[in-house]
Design a protein around this motif. Structure first.
Motif: not given
Length: 99
Positions: A35, A68, A72
């Motif tokens: 991240e 992203a 995740s």
């Protein structure tokens, strides 16, 4: 000059994320490092958009943010399945999981 400083900050974030991925064996630390790495890349895209005045890098940054978020969710689900099966989160245990 301001764009150069922002690019240096994004390079620092990218480097910190890359270092975290290479050093860590714990899944959550690796996920956080990915991240940080992605945030560095997104910051670089936004800085390029502000410097050039074009919208294209901002659109790419929005796609990177969406990717992203998906990354995740998938990463956390894999880590939860590892924890349920083995009781700890270690990346070396991925070899032993049979789907």
């Amino acid at each position: 000059m301001d764009q150069f400083i922002v690019q240096l900050i994004s390079l620092a974030l990218f480097t910190i994320g890359l270092y975290g991925i290479m050093v860590s064996k714990v899944g959550i630390k690796m996920l956080i490092s990915v991240e940080i790495l992605l945030n560095g890349a997104i910051l670089s895209l936004v800085s390029a958009a502000i410097g050039t005045g074009k919208v294209d890098p901002l659109v790419m940054a929005l796609f990177a943010i969406a990717i992203a978020a998906v990354e995740s969710a998938v990463g956390i689900s894999i880590l939860v399945s590892i924890y349920r099966k083995f009781g700890k989160i270690d990346i070396s245990l991925l070899k032993e999981i049979r789907w």
